[in-house]
Design a protein around this motif. Structure first.
Motif, PDB file in Angstrom:
ATOM      1  N   ALA A  74       0.837  -1.202   0.000  1.00 15.11           N
ATOM      2  CA  ALA A  74       0.000   0.000   0.000  1.00 15.11           C
ATOM      3  C   ALA A  74       0.875   1.256   0.000  1.00 15.11           C
ATOM      4  O   ALA A  74       0.491   2.278  -0.568  1.00 15.11           O
ATOM      5  CB  ALA A  74      -0.939   0.003   1.207  1.00 15.11           C
ATOM      6  N   ASP A  75       2.044   1.179   0.602  1.00 13.28           N
ATOM      7  CA  ASP A  75       2.970   2.306   0.645  1.00 13.28           C
ATOM      8  C   ASP A  75       3.599   2.475  -0.743  1.00 13.28           C
ATOM      9  O   ASP A  75       4.321   1.594  -1.210  1.00 13.28           O
ATOM     10  CB  ASP A  75       4.046   2.025   1.691  1.00 13.28           C
ATOM     11  N   PRO A  76       3.339   3.589  -1.422  1.00  8.70           N
ATOM     12  CA  PRO A  76       3.840   3.771  -2.795  1.00  8.70           C
ATOM     13  C   PRO A  76       5.371   3.716  -2.894  1.00  8.70           C
ATOM     14  O   PRO A  76       5.902   3.207  -3.883  1.00  8.70           O
ATOM     15  CB  PRO A  76       3.324   5.141  -3.218  1.00  8.70           C
ATOM     16  N   ASP A  77       6.081   4.212  -1.889  1.00  9.21           N
ATOM     17  CA  ASP A  77       7.543   4.171  -1.936  1.00  9.21           C
ATOM     18  C   ASP A  77       8.046   2.727  -1.882  1.00  9.21           C
ATOM     19  O   ASP A  77       8.944   2.345  -2.642  1.00  9.21           O
ATOM     20  CB  ASP A  77       8.144   4.977  -0.781  1.00  9.21           C
ATOM     21  N   GLN A  78       7.461   1.956  -0.996  1.00  6.74           N
ATOM     22  CA  GLN A  78       7.841   0.543  -0.875  1.00  6.74           C
ATOM     23  C   GLN A  78       7.481  -0.216  -2.154  1.00  6.74           C
ATOM     24  O   GLN A  78       8.262  -1.037  -2.642  1.00  6.74           O
ATOM     25  CB  GLN A  78       7.149  -0.073   0.348  1.00  6.74           C
ATOM     26  N   GLN A  79       6.312   0.060  -2.707  1.00 12.15           N
ATOM     27  CA  GLN A  79       5.874  -0.598  -3.939  1.00 12.15           C
ATOM     28  C   GLN A  79       6.809  -0.265  -5.096  1.00 12.15           C
ATOM     29  O   GLN A  79       7.203  -1.149  -5.859  1.00 12.15           O
ATOM     30  CB  GLN A  79       4.436  -0.203  -4.276  1.00 12.15           C
ATOM     31  N   ASN A  80       7.186   0.998  -5.219  1.00 14.16           N
ATOM     32  CA  ASN A  80       8.101   1.396  -6.297  1.00 14.16           C
ATOM     33  C   ASN A  80       9.474   0.764  -6.126  1.00 14.16           C
ATOM     34  O   ASN A  80      10.103   0.368  -7.111  1.00 14.16           O
ATOM     35  CB  ASN A  80       8.216   2.918  -6.365  1.00 14.16           C
ATOM     36  N   LYS A  81       9.941   0.670  -4.887  1.00 11.43           N
ATOM     37  CA  LYS A  81      11.224   0.014  -4.627  1.00 11.43           C
ATOM     38  C   LYS A  81      11.177  -1.434  -5.104  1.00 11.43           C
ATOM     39  O   LYS A  81      12.105  -1.919  -5.758  1.00 11.43           O
ATOM     40  CB  LYS A  81      11.548   0.068  -3.134  1.00 11.43           C
ATOM     41  N   ARG A  82      10.105  -2.150  -4.790  1.00 10.31           N
ATOM     42  CA  ARG A  82       9.968  -3.552  -5.205  1.00 10.31           C
ATOM     43  C   ARG A  82       9.907  -3.676  -6.724  1.00 10.31           C
ATOM     44  O   ARG A  82      10.522  -4.570  -7.307  1.00 10.31           O
ATOM     45  CB  ARG A  82       8.718  -4.181  -4.584  1.00 10.31           C
ATOM     46  N   LYS A  83       9.164  -2.790  -7.358  1.00  2.06           N
ATOM     47  CA  LYS A  83       9.059  -2.822  -8.815  1.00  2.06           C
ATOM     48  C   LYS A  83      10.433  -2.617  -9.464  1.00  2.06           C
ATOM     49  O   LYS A  83      10.776  -3.301 -10.435  1.00  2.06           O
ATOM     50  CB  LYS A  83       8.069  -1.761  -9.304  1.00  2.06           C
ATOM     51  N   GLU A  84      11.214  -1.711  -8.909  1.00  2.54           N
ATOM     52  CA  GLU A  84      12.547  -1.456  -9.457  1.00  2.54           C
ATOM     53  C   GLU A  84      13.470  -2.663  -9.268  1.00  2.54           C
ATOM     54  O   GLU A  84      14.275  -2.977 -10.142  1.00  2.54           O
ATOM     55  CB  GLU A  84      13.158  -0.200  -8.834  1.00  2.54           C
ATOM     56  N   LEU A  85      13.359  -3.338  -8.112  1.00  2.00           N
ATOM     57  CA  LEU A  85      14.166  -4.541  -7.881  1.00  2.00           C
ATOM     58  C   LEU A  85      13.806  -5.640  -8.878  1.00  2.00           C
ATOM     59  O   LEU A  85      14.685  -6.332  -9.395  1.00  2.00           O
ATOM     60  CB  LEU A  85      13.985  -5.046  -6.454  1.00  2.00           C
ATOM     61  N   ILE A  86      12.528  -5.811  -9.147  1.00  2.00           N
ATOM     62  CA  ILE A  86      12.086  -6.813 -10.123  1.00  2.00           C
ATOM     63  C   ILE A  86      12.624  -6.460 -11.508  1.00  2.00           C
ATOM     64  O   ILE A  86      13.189  -7.302 -12.216  1.00  2.00           O
ATOM     65  CB  ILE A  86      10.556  -6.949 -10.123  1.00  2.00           C
ATOM     66  N   LYS A  87      12.465  -5.196 -11.883  1.00  3.38           N
ATOM     67  CA  LYS A  87      12.962  -4.737 -13.183  1.00  3.38           C
ATOM     68  C   LYS A  87      14.467  -4.963 -13.291  1.00  3.38           C
ATOM     69  O   LYS A  87      14.957  -5.488 -14.297  1.00  3.38           O
ATOM     70  CB  LYS A  87      12.625  -3.253 -13.365  1.00  3.38           C
ATOM     71  N   LYS A  88      15.209  -4.581 -12.252  1.00  2.58           N
ATOM     72  CA  LYS A  88      16.663  -4.746 -12.267  1.00  2.58           C
ATOM     73  C   LYS A  88      17.051  -6.215 -12.369  1.00  2.58           C
ATOM     74  O   LYS A  88      17.996  -6.563 -13.074  1.00  2.58           O
ATOM     75  CB  LYS A  88      17.278  -4.131 -11.009  1.00  2.58           C
ATOM     76  N   SER A  89      16.304  -7.095 -11.691  1.00  2.00           N
ATOM     77  CA  SER A  89      16.645  -8.519 -11.753  1.00  2.00           C
ATOM     78  C   SER A  89      16.504  -9.052 -13.179  1.00  2.00           C
ATOM     79  O   SER A  89      17.350  -9.810 -13.644  1.00  2.00           O
ATOM     80  CB  SER A  89      15.809  -9.341 -10.763  1.00  2.00           C
ATOM     81  N   PHE A  90      15.450  -8.643 -13.883  1.00  5.92           N
ATOM     82  CA  PHE A  90      15.292  -9.091 -15.271  1.00  5.92           C
ATOM     83  C   PHE A  90      16.363  -8.491 -16.176  1.00  5.92           C
ATOM     84  O   PHE A  90      16.841  -9.155 -17.098  1.00  5.92           O
ATOM     85  CB  PHE A  90      13.885  -8.791 -15.784  1.00  5.92           C
ATOM     86  N   GLU A  91      16.757  -7.264 -15.917  1.00  2.23           N
ATOM     87  CA  GLU A  91      17.834  -6.647 -16.698  1.00  2.23           C
ATOM     88  C   GLU A  91      19.152  -7.398 -16.482  1.00  2.23           C
ATOM     89  O   GLU A  91      19.887  -7.655 -17.440  1.00  2.23           O
ATOM     90  CB  GLU A  91      17.993  -5.177 -16.320  1.00  2.23           C
ATOM     91  N   LEU A  92      19.439  -7.756 -15.225  1.00  2.00           N
ATOM     92  CA  LEU A  92      20.660  -8.507 -14.929  1.00  2.00           C
ATOM     93  C   LEU A  92      20.650  -9.878 -15.584  1.00  2.00           C
ATOM     94  O   LEU A  92      21.660 -10.308 -16.163  1.00  2.00           O
ATOM     95  CB  LEU A  92      20.839  -8.657 -13.417  1.00  2.00           C
ATOM     96  N   MET A  93      19.514 -10.577 -15.495  1.00  2.00           N
ATOM     97  CA  MET A  93      19.431 -11.896 -16.129  1.00  2.00           C
ATOM     98  C   MET A  93      19.568 -11.791 -17.639  1.00  2.00           C
ATOM     99  O   MET A  93      20.293 -12.575 -18.256  1.00  2.00           O
ATOM    100  CB  MET A  93      18.131 -12.596 -15.726  1.00  2.00           C
ATOM    101  N   ALA A  94      18.898 -10.818 -18.242  1.00  2.00           N
ATOM    102  CA  ALA A  94      18.963 -10.643 -19.696  1.00  2.00           C
ATOM    103  C   ALA A  94      20.382 -10.307 -20.150  1.00  2.00           C
ATOM    104  O   ALA A  94      20.823 -10.761 -21.207  1.00  2.00           O
ATOM    105  CB  ALA A  94      17.991  -9.559 -20.141  1.00  2.00           C
ATOM    106  N   ALA A  95      21.105  -9.539 -19.338  1.00  2.00           N
ATOM    107  CA  ALA A  95      22.466  -9.129 -19.698  1.00  2.00           C
ATOM    108  C   ALA A  95      23.425 -10.320 -19.780  1.00  2.00           C
ATOM    109  O   ALA A  95      24.475 -10.219 -20.422  1.00  2.00           O
ATOM    110  CB  ALA A  95      22.989  -8.097 -18.701  1.00  2.00           C
ATOM    111  N   THR A  96      23.070 -11.447 -19.179  1.00  2.00           N
ATOM    112  CA  THR A  96      23.927 -12.631 -19.269  1.00  2.00           C
ATOM    113  C   THR A  96      23.869 -13.268 -20.651  1.00  2.00           C
ATOM    114  O   THR A  96      24.721 -14.077 -20.995  1.00  2.00           O
ATOM    115  CB  THR A  96      23.520 -13.702 -18.237  1.00  2.00           C
ATOM    116  N   GLY A  97      22.833 -12.948 -21.423  1.00  2.00           N
ATOM    117  CA  GLY A  97      22.640 -13.575 -22.723  1.00  2.00           C
ATOM    118  C   GLY A  97      21.983 -14.943 -22.631  1.00  2.00           C
ATOM    119  O   GLY A  97      21.791 -15.624 -23.632  1.00  2.00           O
ATOM    120  N   LYS A  98      21.624 -15.336 -21.439  1.00  2.00           N
ATOM    121  CA  LYS A  98      20.984 -16.633 -21.219  1.00  2.00           C
ATOM    122  C   LYS A  98      19.469 -16.492 -21.320  1.00  2.00           C
ATOM    123  O   LYS A  98      18.928 -15.404 -21.196  1.00  2.00           O
ATOM    124  CB  LYS A  98      21.366 -17.169 -19.843  1.00  2.00           C
ATOM    125  N   GLN A  99      18.812 -17.612 -21.540  1.00  2.00           N
ATOM    126  CA  GLN A  99      17.352 -17.609 -21.516  1.00  2.00           C
ATOM    127  C   GLN A  99      16.898 -17.338 -20.085  1.00  2.00           C
ATOM    128  O   GLN A  99      17.588 -17.683 -19.127  1.00  2.00           O
ATOM    129  CB  GLN A  99      16.807 -18.952 -21.986  1.00  2.00           C
TER     130      GLN A  99
END
Length: 108
Positions: A74-99
């Motif tokens: 419900a806290d927008p700051d906490q929600q945005n932090k989580r969304k950014e962590l999820i986004k960053k995790s996919f960026e890191l995985m994609a940067a490996t070139g792996k599926q």
């Protein structure tokens, strides 16, 4: 067997006895979670391990599977932090070139 040989042996056996078109994934949970102040440290370490395992130029890991257990806040700051962590995790995985595969997903 040690940290390196265990995975290398498992990959070699899977390639030897599995189908010709086998795809091998390292699968772990909470890779998008902020385990430390910098965020995504668990995933960053997993990527370093993949590099170590593959350094023998024989072992090949095709992809990273992520079991995602995420929450909405419900806290927008906490929600945005989580969304950014999820986004960053996919960026890191994609940067490996792996599926990349979401092998499990639950949202609370």
């Amino acid at each position: 067997m040690g940290d390196l040989d265990y995975v290398r042996t498992a990959v070699a056996l899977a390639c030897l006895y599995g189908p010709e078109d086998i795809k091998l994934f390292i699968n772990d949970y909470n890779l998008e979670y902020d385990w430390d102040a910098s965020g995504n440290k668990k995933l960053e370490n997993l990527i370093k391990w993949i590099e170590r395992w593959e350094a023998d130029d024989v072992t090949k890991i095709d992809g990273i599977g992520t079991q995602m257990h995420i929450s909405c806040y419900a806290d927008p700051d906490q929600q945005n932090k989580r969304k950014e962590l999820i986004k960053k995790s996919f960026e890191l995985m994609a940067a490996t070139g792996k599926q990349v595969r979401i092998s499990e997903l639950d949202i609370t």
